[in-house]
Write a protein that holds these residues in place. Structure first.
Motif, PDB file in Angstrom:
ATOM      1  N   SER A  31       3.193  -7.010 -37.058  1.00 43.00           N
ATOM      2  CA  SER A  31       3.480  -6.024 -37.953  1.00 43.00           C
ATOM      3  C   SER A  31       3.415  -6.333 -39.368  1.00 43.00           C
ATOM      4  CB  SER A  31       4.899  -4.959 -37.848  1.00 43.00           C
ATOM      5  OG  SER A  31       6.103  -6.046 -37.994  1.00 43.00           O
ATOM      6  N   ALA A  32       3.512  -7.706 -39.608  1.00 44.19           N
ATOM      7  CA  ALA A  32       3.529  -8.273 -41.110  1.00 44.19           C
ATOM      8  C   ALA A  32       2.343  -8.199 -41.634  1.00 44.19           C
ATOM      9  CB  ALA A  32       3.736  -9.814 -40.639  1.00 44.19           C
ATOM     10  N   ASP A  33       2.545  -7.804 -42.991  1.00 47.52           N
ATOM     11  CA  ASP A  33       1.316  -7.605 -43.940  1.00 47.52           C
ATOM     12  C   ASP A  33       0.311  -8.891 -43.927  1.00 47.52           C
ATOM     13  OD1 ASP A  33       2.032  -4.910 -44.773  1.00 47.52           O
ATOM     14  OD2 ASP A  33       2.802  -5.676 -46.458  1.00 47.52           O
ATOM     15  N   SER A  34       1.041 -10.048 -43.803  1.00 44.84           N
ATOM     16  CA  SER A  34       0.384 -11.350 -43.902  1.00 44.84           C
ATOM     17  C   SER A  34      -0.516 -11.369 -42.857  1.00 44.84           C
ATOM     18  CB  SER A  34       1.282 -12.590 -44.128  1.00 44.84           C
ATOM     19  OG  SER A  34       2.061 -12.473 -42.918  1.00 44.84           O
TER      20      SER A  34
END
Length: 244
Positions: free
Chosen positions: A109-112
């Motif tokens: 789920s991380a933006d990165s």
């Protein structure tokens, strides 16, 4: 006068496959999705790995008409220089993000992660477009080189976005992640242009500053970045379309 734009619908079988593959994909990867990500990650990984082998056994290809005279002889220096190519970078991003999706029980789920996923998709499509329209030349002699060339420049630019459209969880390509992802090709361009004059070599002839001038090369890189942003933004629009 009101004009009604007809909605373009996907074939029923394809819509059904997308729904089945993505019903649980945002949380748990279904076997079909996992297999698709595994294949879409393994192929570019093989492309990147065989690039090292090719660099170790083959010198940089002389390009007629360019002003730079640097380059690399066959050996370890040319092998470790492979990440300098946009093609290698784009395929590595696709490999890393695809294999991550295949290995995890739950989607990241991380933006990165999704910025890197978006950057890989946009970059590998640009790789396919630029290579097949501008750079493609005579086929090389060895089977390994032909395999590498086909996988990285022809197969993956089509396979990666297809697997994304069919199996990736929806709603992950946002405007913020597109902008974050753009930092990756921008960093590549910055490093390439800073490194080029010091080693008197560029990975592509359209980056030849001494011959073409800084303005022309700058406009070329700006155009590539603009195409990248346009394509990744279009992926975001398609992402929301598929979600609906």
């Amino acid at each position: 006068m009101n004009v009604t734009t007809p909605r373009v619908s996907l074939p029923a079988a394809l819509r059904s496959l997308i729904r089945r593959s993505q019903q649980t994909t945002p949380v748990r990867a279904v076997p079909l999705a996992r297999a698709a990500w595994l294949g879409a990650g393994t192929l570019p990984l093989l492309g990147c790995l065989t690039s090292f082998s090719i660099g170790a056994s083959k010198a940089t290809t002389p390009i007629p008409g360019v002003s730079y005279r640097g380059g690399f002889e066959a050996g370890w220096r040319h092998a470790v220089n492979q990440p300098a190519y946009f093609t290698w970078m784009s395929n590595a991003l696709v490999a890393a993000t695809s294999l991550t999706l295949a290995a995890r029980r739950e989607a990241p789920s991380a933006d990165s992660f999704w910025a890197a996923r978006t950057a890989g998709l946009g970059s590998v499509m640009i790789t396919g477009i630029v290579y097949n329209s501008v750079l493609r030349g005579a086929e090389q002699g060895t089977a390994l080189y032909r395999f590498n060339d086909t996988v990285q420049h022809i197969v993956n630019p089509v396979l990666a976005p297809l697997v994304w459209a069919l199996f990736d969880p929806r709603g992950q390509i946002t405007g913020r992640r597109v902008r974050l992802g753009a930092a990756i090709p921008l960093a590549w361009a910055t490093m390439t242009m800073a490194r080029g004059p010091r080693i008197d070599w560029y990975p592509y002839p359209f980056l030849d500053v001494a011959r073409l001038g800084r303005r022309t090369v700058g406009l070329t890189l700006s155009g590539i970045l603009a195409v990248f942003l346009s394509m990744t933004a279009s992926l975001g629009l398609l992402d929301r379309r598929l979600a609906g």
